[in-house]
Design a protein around this motif. Sequence first.
Motif, PDB file in Angstrom:
ATOM      1  N   PHE A  70     -16.768 120.107  45.344  1.00 47.67           N
ATOM      2  CA  PHE A  70     -16.485 120.765  46.617  1.00 47.67           C
ATOM      3  C   PHE A  70     -15.448 121.829  46.290  1.00 47.67           C
TER       4      PHE A  70
ATOM      5  N   PHE B 189     -12.873 121.183  43.401  1.00 51.27           N
ATOM      6  CA  PHE B 189     -12.600 119.749  43.286  1.00 51.27           C
ATOM      7  C   PHE B 189     -13.861 118.968  42.918  1.00 51.27           C
TER       8      PHE B 189
ATOM      9  N   ALA C 108     -15.717 115.781  43.093  1.00 48.95           N
ATOM     10  CA  ALA C 108     -15.782 114.467  43.745  1.00 48.95           C
ATOM     11  C   ALA C 108     -16.533 113.482  42.853  1.00 48.95           C
TER      12      ALA C 108
ATOM     13  N   PRO D 117     -12.664 102.353  45.319  1.00 52.53           N
ATOM     14  CA  PRO D 117     -11.826 102.492  46.519  1.00 52.53           C
ATOM     15  C   PRO D 117     -12.197 103.732  47.313  1.00 52.53           C
ATOM     16  N   ASN D 118     -11.532 103.965  48.405  1.00 49.61           N
ATOM     17  CA  ASN D 118     -11.755 105.161  49.225  1.00 49.61           C
ATOM     18  C   ASN D 118     -11.603 106.406  48.364  1.00 49.61           C
ATOM     19  N   GLY D 119     -12.552 107.316  48.523  1.00 49.54           N
ATOM     20  CA  GLY D 119     -12.466 108.586  47.796  1.00 49.54           C
ATOM     21  C   GLY D 119     -12.971 108.540  46.362  1.00 49.54           C
ATOM     22  N   ALA D 120     -13.520 107.397  45.943  1.00 47.42           N
ATOM     23  CA  ALA D 120     -13.978 107.261  44.552  1.00 47.42           C
ATOM     24  C   ALA D 120     -15.177 108.153  44.246  1.00 47.42           C
ATOM     25  N   GLY D 121     -15.959 108.475  45.281  1.00 50.12           N
ATOM     26  CA  GLY D 121     -17.140 109.303  45.075  1.00 50.12           C
ATOM     27  C   GLY D 121     -18.449 108.594  45.393  1.00 50.12           C
ATOM     28  N   LYS D 122     -18.369 107.397  45.990  1.00 49.38           N
ATOM     29  CA  LYS D 122     -19.564 106.597  46.255  1.00 49.38           C
ATOM     30  C   LYS D 122     -20.529 107.313  47.192  1.00 49.38           C
ATOM     31  N   THR D 123     -20.007 107.775  48.327  1.00 45.58           N
ATOM     32  CA  THR D 123     -20.867 108.447  49.298  1.00 45.58           C
ATOM     33  C   THR D 123     -21.428 109.744  48.721  1.00 45.58           C
ATOM     34  N   SER D 124     -20.609 110.457  47.961  1.00 45.71           N
ATOM     35  CA  SER D 124     -21.093 111.701  47.346  1.00 45.71           C
ATOM     36  C   SER D 124     -22.289 111.428  46.445  1.00 45.71           C
TER      37      SER D 124
ATOM     38  N   GLN E  51     -23.347 106.042  55.545  1.00 49.17           N
ATOM     39  CA  GLN E  51     -22.066 105.409  55.886  1.00 49.17           C
ATOM     40  C   GLN E  51     -21.731 105.620  57.365  1.00 49.17           C
TER      41      GLN E  51
ATOM     42  N   GLU F  46     -22.227 101.306  52.218  1.00 44.13           N
ATOM     43  CA  GLU F  46     -21.364 100.372  52.957  1.00 44.13           C
ATOM     44  C   GLU F  46     -22.122  99.698  54.108  1.00 44.13           C
TER      45      GLU F  46
HETATM   46  N1  LIG Z   1     -17.764 117.680  52.403  1.00 40.06           N
HETATM   47  C1  LIG Z   1     -16.671 117.535  51.645  1.00 40.06           C
HETATM   48  N2  LIG Z   1     -15.824 118.568  51.428  1.00 40.06           N
HETATM   49  C2  LIG Z   1     -14.742 118.421  50.653  1.00 40.06           C
HETATM   50  N3  LIG Z   1     -14.402 117.277  50.038  1.00 40.06           N
HETATM   51  C3  LIG Z   1     -15.191 116.224  50.219  1.00 40.06           C
HETATM   52  C4  LIG Z   1     -16.362 116.291  51.027  1.00 40.06           C
HETATM   53  N4  LIG Z   1     -16.964 115.067  51.011  1.00 40.06           N
HETATM   54  C5  LIG Z   1     -16.190 114.290  50.244  1.00 40.06           C
HETATM   55  N5  LIG Z   1     -15.126 114.970  49.754  1.00 40.06           N
HETATM   56  C6  LIG Z   1     -14.093 114.430  48.869  1.00 40.06           C
HETATM   57  O1  LIG Z   1     -14.721 113.874  47.732  1.00 40.06           O
HETATM   58  C7  LIG Z   1     -14.070 112.669  47.346  1.00 40.06           C
HETATM   59  C8  LIG Z   1     -15.094 111.553  47.301  1.00 40.06           C
HETATM   60  O2  LIG Z   1     -15.492 111.268  48.636  1.00 40.06           O
HETATM   61  P1  LIG Z   1     -16.590 110.172  48.966  1.00 40.06           P
HETATM   62  O3  LIG Z   1     -16.848 110.248  50.420  1.00 40.06           O
HETATM   63  O4  LIG Z   1     -17.737 110.355  48.048  1.00 40.06           O
HETATM   64  O5  LIG Z   1     -15.805 108.843  48.590  1.00 40.06           O
HETATM   65  P2  LIG Z   1     -16.217 107.322  48.856  1.00 40.06           P
HETATM   66  O6  LIG Z   1     -16.113 106.607  47.546  1.00 40.06           O
HETATM   67  O7  LIG Z   1     -17.500 107.248  49.566  1.00 40.06           O
HETATM   68  O8  LIG Z   1     -15.018 106.827  49.792  1.00 40.06           O
HETATM   69  P3  LIG Z   1     -15.039 105.793  51.049  1.00 40.06           P
HETATM   70  O9  LIG Z   1     -14.884 104.407  50.455  1.00 40.06           O
HETATM   71  O10 LIG Z   1     -13.814 106.170  51.811  1.00 40.06           O
HETATM   72  O11 LIG Z   1     -16.290 105.978  51.816  1.00 40.06           O
HETATM   73  C9  LIG Z   1     -12.933 112.463  48.324  1.00 40.06           C
HETATM   74  O12 LIG Z   1     -11.757 112.942  47.732  1.00 40.06           O
HETATM   75  C10 LIG Z   1     -13.344 113.278  49.514  1.00 40.06           C
HETATM   76  O13 LIG Z   1     -12.213 113.736  50.221  1.00 40.06           O
END
Ligand SMILES: Nc1ncnc2c1ncn2[C@@H]1O[C@H](COP(=O)(O)OP(=O)(O)OP(=O)(O)O)[C@@H](O)[C@H]1O
Length: 323
Positions: free
Chosen positions: A19, A22, A24, A43-50, A89, A166
């Motif tokens: 992004f 950055f 992800a 954990p939160n922000g690890a990149g799972k959803t990405s 999610q 999730e």
């Molecule tokens: N659309 C976006 N624009 C900018 N940054 C993003 C975007 N989507 C995700 N990020 C960043 O990418 C990183 C990974 O986010 P992601 O949602 O993949 O984490 P996650 O492991 O699913 O976390 P969670 O457990 O909170 O769902 C985070 O730092 C998030 O802030």
Amino acid sequence: MSELTVDQAIIAQDLTKKFGTFSAVNNISFMVSRGECFGLLGPNGAGKTSIARMIFGFSPITSGTLRVLDQDIRISARQVKARLGVVAQEDNLDPELTVLENLMVYANYFRLPRNVARERAEEILQFMDLTEKADAVVDELSGGLKRRLTLGRALINQPELLILDEPTTGLDPYARHMVWHRLRQLKENGTTMLLTTHYLEEARQLCDRLIVLNRGTILEQGKPAALITKHVGAFALEIGVEPGLHGQLLSWGSPWLKASQRIGNDLILYSDQGQELAENLGLKIAKDHLRIGYQRLRPTNLEDVFLKLTGETLQGSEDETEG
Ligand SMILES: Nc1ncnc2c1ncn2[C@@H]1O[C@H](COP(=O)(O)OP(=O)(O)OP(=O)(O)O)[C@@H](O)[C@H]1O
Ligand SMILES: [Mg+2]
């Protein structure tokens, strides 16, 4: 390549999602075999959803390659999507429609004939224990019921691969176990699953293999039990004791130790010989009159692996999971 891909539902190679500047998801590689339940844990922000979003073709990959069900997702996202089930999610049900209508509308995206859609919708309502709610408007459902409907909806096209981001967040313990049970049934019927979670118990119960992620990179991958054996052994001895005494205890415990971890006043000693470790330390502690707050011997779990790998806890996971 083709021989390999036949048995693999997902092949990610040097996969990156940026992004802006950055990352992800940073250059990760993994494979998911057909019939497997594969976990993304972190954990939160690890990149799972990405990662999940790239796999279901919602978010373009920045670099690397990603093959899903034998197709390059960049080229064939449409064809792939028809064979996927997705639980995102964020809840994206239609709040103004009823439970049954949500299923019917979704079936329409897959161009299922109306009678087939209706039949499947009724099966799904039963499978997810939602039959009584068929005519309830989604807006009036509890969060947990919506989650169950989202999962049910993902089954309408009888997907080969389910992407579950999730799936049980927000469910009460009963509903969570019900969903786990259903996911196991789907797996027994041959559905491949990619599941993201920060519930360690969920990962342990469902996943054949998993990757542990932190800040967009893979820290480890393997079978849950193998990761526990490799990093921490079978037992954790938790001792509440002032940090000044940690060194002494570590040195006494060293013949039995596999790993250790300090968190404030807590010292966690990991060992395959937990009983021996506890007894021998107990004798020395008594002999030297060390002041110990508490001492607890317990089996290890994925939380310990995560702690060991990152020095961080998976926040909130311990009190929210159900055994
Ligand atoms: N659309 C976006 N624009 C900018 N940054 C993003 C975007 N989507 C995700 N990020 C960043 O990418 C990183 C990974 O986010 P992601 O949602 O993949 O984490 P996650 O492991 O699913 O976390 P969670 O457990 O909170 O769902 C985070 O730092 C998030 O802030
Ligand atoms: Mg997420």
